[in-house]
Design a protein around this motif. Structure first.
Motif, PDB file in Angstrom:
ATOM      1  N   SER A 169     -40.768 -58.704 -14.375  1.00 32.49           N
ATOM      2  CA  SER A 169     -41.218 -57.497 -13.686  1.00 32.49           C
ATOM      3  C   SER A 169     -42.501 -57.785 -12.913  1.00 32.49           C
ATOM      4  N   LEU A 170     -42.650 -57.117 -11.782  1.00 36.13           N
ATOM      5  CA  LEU A 170     -43.866 -57.270 -10.989  1.00 36.13           C
ATOM      6  C   LEU A 170     -45.094 -56.761 -11.742  1.00 36.13           C
ATOM      7  N   ASN A 171     -44.866 -55.920 -12.726  1.00 34.46           N
ATOM      8  CA  ASN A 171     -45.978 -55.412 -13.535  1.00 34.46           C
ATOM      9  C   ASN A 171     -46.245 -56.268 -14.772  1.00 34.46           C
ATOM     10  N   ASP A 172     -45.490 -57.332 -14.915  1.00 35.66           N
ATOM     11  CA  ASP A 172     -45.722 -58.257 -16.030  1.00 35.66           C
ATOM     12  C   ASP A 172     -46.784 -59.259 -15.587  1.00 35.66           C
ATOM     13  N   ARG A 173     -48.036 -58.861 -15.710  1.00 37.13           N
ATOM     14  CA  ARG A 173     -49.159 -59.658 -15.230  1.00 37.13           C
ATOM     15  C   ARG A 173     -50.364 -59.411 -16.125  1.00 37.13           C
ATOM     16  N   PRO A 174     -51.230 -60.388 -16.269  1.00 39.53           N
ATOM     17  CA  PRO A 174     -52.357 -60.265 -17.210  1.00 39.53           C
ATOM     18  C   PRO A 174     -53.370 -59.189 -16.840  1.00 39.53           C
ATOM     19  N   ASP A 175     -53.458 -58.839 -15.551  1.00 41.72           N
ATOM     20  CA  ASP A 175     -54.461 -57.849 -15.137  1.00 41.72           C
ATOM     21  C   ASP A 175     -53.866 -56.457 -14.967  1.00 41.72           C
ATOM     22  N   ILE A 176     -52.755 -56.182 -15.631  1.00 41.31           N
ATOM     23  CA  ILE A 176     -52.036 -54.934 -15.416  1.00 41.31           C
ATOM     24  C   ILE A 176     -52.911 -53.709 -15.676  1.00 41.31           C
ATOM     25  N   GLU A 177     -53.823 -53.783 -16.616  1.00 38.88           N
ATOM     26  CA  GLU A 177     -54.657 -52.623 -16.940  1.00 38.88           C
ATOM     27  C   GLU A 177     -55.723 -52.362 -15.883  1.00 38.88           C
ATOM     28  N   ASP A 178     -55.902 -53.319 -14.985  1.00 35.68           N
ATOM     29  CA  ASP A 178     -56.956 -53.176 -13.987  1.00 35.68           C
ATOM     30  C   ASP A 178     -56.444 -52.758 -12.612  1.00 35.68           C
ATOM     31  N   ILE A 179     -55.125 -52.782 -12.401  1.00 35.14           N
ATOM     32  CA  ILE A 179     -54.626 -52.492 -11.060  1.00 35.14           C
ATOM     33  C   ILE A 179     -54.423 -50.991 -10.866  1.00 35.14           C
ATOM     34  N   ASP A 180     -54.384 -50.598  -9.620  1.00 37.90           N
ATOM     35  CA  ASP A 180     -54.233 -49.194  -9.239  1.00 37.90           C
ATOM     36  C   ASP A 180     -52.892 -48.649  -9.745  1.00 37.90           C
ATOM     37  N   THR A 181     -52.925 -47.433 -10.274  1.00 36.77           N
ATOM     38  CA  THR A 181     -51.704 -46.797 -10.774  1.00 36.77           C
ATOM     39  C   THR A 181     -50.643 -46.697  -9.683  1.00 36.77           C
ATOM     40  N   ARG A 182     -51.094 -46.453  -8.461  1.00 35.08           N
ATOM     41  CA  ARG A 182     -50.146 -46.340  -7.353  1.00 35.08           C
ATOM     42  C   ARG A 182     -49.422 -47.662  -7.112  1.00 35.08           C
ATOM     43  N   LEU A 183     -50.129 -48.767  -7.275  1.00 36.15           N
ATOM     44  CA  LEU A 183     -49.510 -50.075  -7.114  1.00 36.15           C
ATOM     45  C   LEU A 183     -48.527 -50.347  -8.249  1.00 36.15           C
ATOM     46  N   GLU A 232     -46.777 -48.144  -9.827  1.00 41.30           N
ATOM     47  CA  GLU A 232     -45.577 -47.351  -9.564  1.00 41.30           C
ATOM     48  C   GLU A 232     -44.756 -47.960  -8.429  1.00 41.30           C
ATOM     49  N   ALA A 233     -45.432 -48.523  -7.441  1.00 41.96           N
ATOM     50  CA  ALA A 233     -44.721 -49.205  -6.353  1.00 41.96           C
ATOM     51  C   ALA A 233     -43.995 -50.435  -6.885  1.00 41.96           C
ATOM     52  N   HIS A 234     -44.618 -51.133  -7.818  1.00 37.01           N
ATOM     53  CA  HIS A 234     -43.968 -52.285  -8.442  1.00 37.01           C
ATOM     54  C   HIS A 234     -42.691 -51.860  -9.164  1.00 37.01           C
ATOM     55  N   ASP A 235     -42.743 -50.710  -9.831  1.00 33.66           N
ATOM     56  CA  ASP A 235     -41.549 -50.200 -10.510  1.00 33.66           C
ATOM     57  C   ASP A 235     -40.423 -49.947  -9.505  1.00 33.66           C
ATOM     58  N   ILE A 236     -40.781 -49.393  -8.359  1.00 27.75           N
ATOM     59  CA  ILE A 236     -39.792 -49.121  -7.312  1.00 27.75           C
ATOM     60  C   ILE A 236     -39.180 -50.428  -6.816  1.00 27.75           C
ATOM     61  N   LEU A 237     -40.017 -51.436  -6.625  1.00 28.12           N
ATOM     62  CA  LEU A 237     -39.534 -52.729  -6.143  1.00 28.12           C
ATOM     63  C   LEU A 237     -38.716 -53.444  -7.215  1.00 28.12           C
ATOM     64  N   ASP A 238     -39.100 -53.298  -8.475  1.00 24.88           N
ATOM     65  CA  ASP A 238     -38.286 -53.856  -9.560  1.00 24.88           C
ATOM     66  C   ASP A 238     -36.888 -53.246  -9.530  1.00 24.88           C
ATOM     67  N   ASP A 239     -36.835 -51.947  -9.304  1.00 31.46           N
ATOM     68  CA  ASP A 239     -35.543 -51.258  -9.254  1.00 31.46           C
ATOM     69  C   ASP A 239     -34.702 -51.746  -8.080  1.00 31.46           C
ATOM     70  N   TYR A 240     -35.360 -52.134  -6.993  1.00 28.47           N
ATOM     71  CA  TYR A 240     -34.645 -52.675  -5.828  1.00 28.47           C
ATOM     72  C   TYR A 240     -33.777 -53.867  -6.224  1.00 28.47           C
ATOM     73  N   PHE A 241     -34.321 -54.758  -7.048  1.00 31.24           N
ATOM     74  CA  PHE A 241     -33.574 -55.957  -7.428  1.00 31.24           C
ATOM     75  C   PHE A 241     -32.309 -55.597  -8.206  1.00 31.24           C
ATOM     76  N   SER A 242     -32.370 -54.533  -8.983  1.00 34.45           N
ATOM     77  CA  SER A 242     -31.180 -54.080  -9.701  1.00 34.45           C
ATOM     78  C   SER A 242     -30.180 -53.441  -8.748  1.00 34.45           C
ATOM     79  N   ARG A 243     -30.678 -52.682  -7.794  1.00 29.37           N
ATOM     80  CA  ARG A 243     -29.801 -51.967  -6.863  1.00 29.37           C
ATOM     81  C   ARG A 243     -29.083 -52.901  -5.901  1.00 29.37           C
ATOM     82  N   THR A 244     -29.647 -54.067  -5.648  1.00 22.09           N
ATOM     83  CA  THR A 244     -29.040 -55.000  -4.696  1.00 22.09           C
ATOM     84  C   THR A 244     -28.370 -56.187  -5.384  1.00 22.09           C
ATOM     85  N   PHE A 245     -28.252 -56.130  -6.695  1.00 24.40           N
ATOM     86  CA  PHE A 245     -27.623 -57.216  -7.458  1.00 24.40           C
ATOM     87  C   PHE A 245     -26.107 -57.091  -7.404  1.00 24.40           C
TER      88      PHE A 245
END
Length: 304
Positions: free
Chosen positions: A184-198, A200-213
């Motif tokens: 996941s794009l949110n699987d990163r060591p600094d996850i607690e420090d990044i913007d909530t909006r980012l 949520e955008a990562h979640d949307i992009l993660d879902d893209y990979f499932s939708r186009t598989f």
């Protein structure tokens, strides 16, 4: 009676028959009808100049460029013109890109495929000899070429990725990178420090990979009866299929059938230069080297 011959049909089969079904033609179709989609593919997918790698490119979407391009919709909370009403603007814009490169891309692809004119036995400029209508046909094409041109009964053909003439048939277009095997794009060591909006955008992009598989394993399970009836196959003819990585699961499913694994495989080539590559590809995929052969399309051509 079980078939003794199996044909594996790819887009090169339709192209050989003069059907303008190349991805380059699809690119031009999109360019003329949907500039936003055209620009999104051109900007974010490494599909090559002629879009020939469109399916595999879906797995290599340029996430960083999407985020950089849309960063303007994620202003600082301390900005003078900040408003709570804009809290979801960035995520909304990211979702628009995802929609274009998944839902809208598939919709345009379906429109284009269904607009292609399929030749008949009376209008085709060239034919293949010895197409056995009693054989089994695994086609990766969406078109009705086999039935319209060679009178192959529908019962003998599996359109593994959908059939264009059936309006309610889902036409499968996708990459082969299983989303469960990617981080996941949110699987990163600094996850607690990044913007909530980012996040949520990562979640949307993660879902893209499932939708186009491309759900190859599910499709194989759903059509297992087709594979089960291949127990008497003696020869396999690969006509116009690239044997690309995205479709490896289907070849593996075929080779799990003992008779198919023991059969003689023939793959059609456009030129002498292509012979060694196509032969090597068959062997790499698991076909016995002694039972694999590369032949020219001209060897299949019907004498006029």
């Amino acid at each position: 009676m079980q078939p003794t011959k199996l044909y594996v049909i790819g887009n090169g089969f339709d192209l050989w028959h003069g059907i303008p079904s190349s991805y380059a033609r699809f690119k031009e179709y999109v360019r003329q009808r949907d500039r936003d989609l055209f620009d999104a593919v051109d900007r974010y997918l490494p599909a090559d100049e002629d879009w020939s790698d469109l399916e595999s490119a879906l797995a290599d979407i340029d996430v960083d460029s999407i985020i950089d391009d849309l960063d303007q919709f994620m202003p600082s909370y301390s900005a003078e013109d900040w408003s709570d009403a804009g809290h979801h603007d960035f995520q909304y814009e990211v979702d628009l890109v995802v929609q274009r490169l998944s839902t809208e891309l598939r919709a345009r692809f379906g429109e284009w495929i269904r607009s292609l004119v399929i030749p008949t036995s009376g209008t085709a400029t060239q034919h293949l000899r010895s197409i056995d209508a009693n054989a089994a046909f695994l086609t990766f094409n969406y078109t009705s070429t086999l039935g319209d041109l060679y009178a192959v009964p529908d019962a003998h053909v599996l359109h593994i990725h959908g059939e264009a003439r059936m309006q309610d048939s889902e036409l499968i277009l996708g990459h082969g990178w299983n989303p469960t095997q990617r981080r996941s794009l949110n699987d990163r060591p600094d996850i607690e420090d990044i913007d909530t909006r980012l996040m949520e955008a990562h979640d949307i992009l993660d879902d893209y990979f499932s939708r186009t598989f491309k759900p190859s394993e599910r499709l194989i399970r759903e059509h297992q009866p087709f594979f089960d009836q291949l127990g008497a196959v003696e020869t396999v003819h690969v006509l116009g299929h690239s044997l690309s990585d995205v479709d490896i699961p289907y070849v593996q499913a075929l080779l799990r059938v003992p008779s198919v694994a023991a059969a003689h495989w023939y793959v059609a080539c456009r030129s002498e230069q292509e012979r060694s590559m196509k032969y090597g590809r068959l062997v790499t995929l698991g076909v016995d080297a002694q039972r694999a052969a590369a032949v020219l399309w001209s060897d299949y051509k019907q004498a006029q």
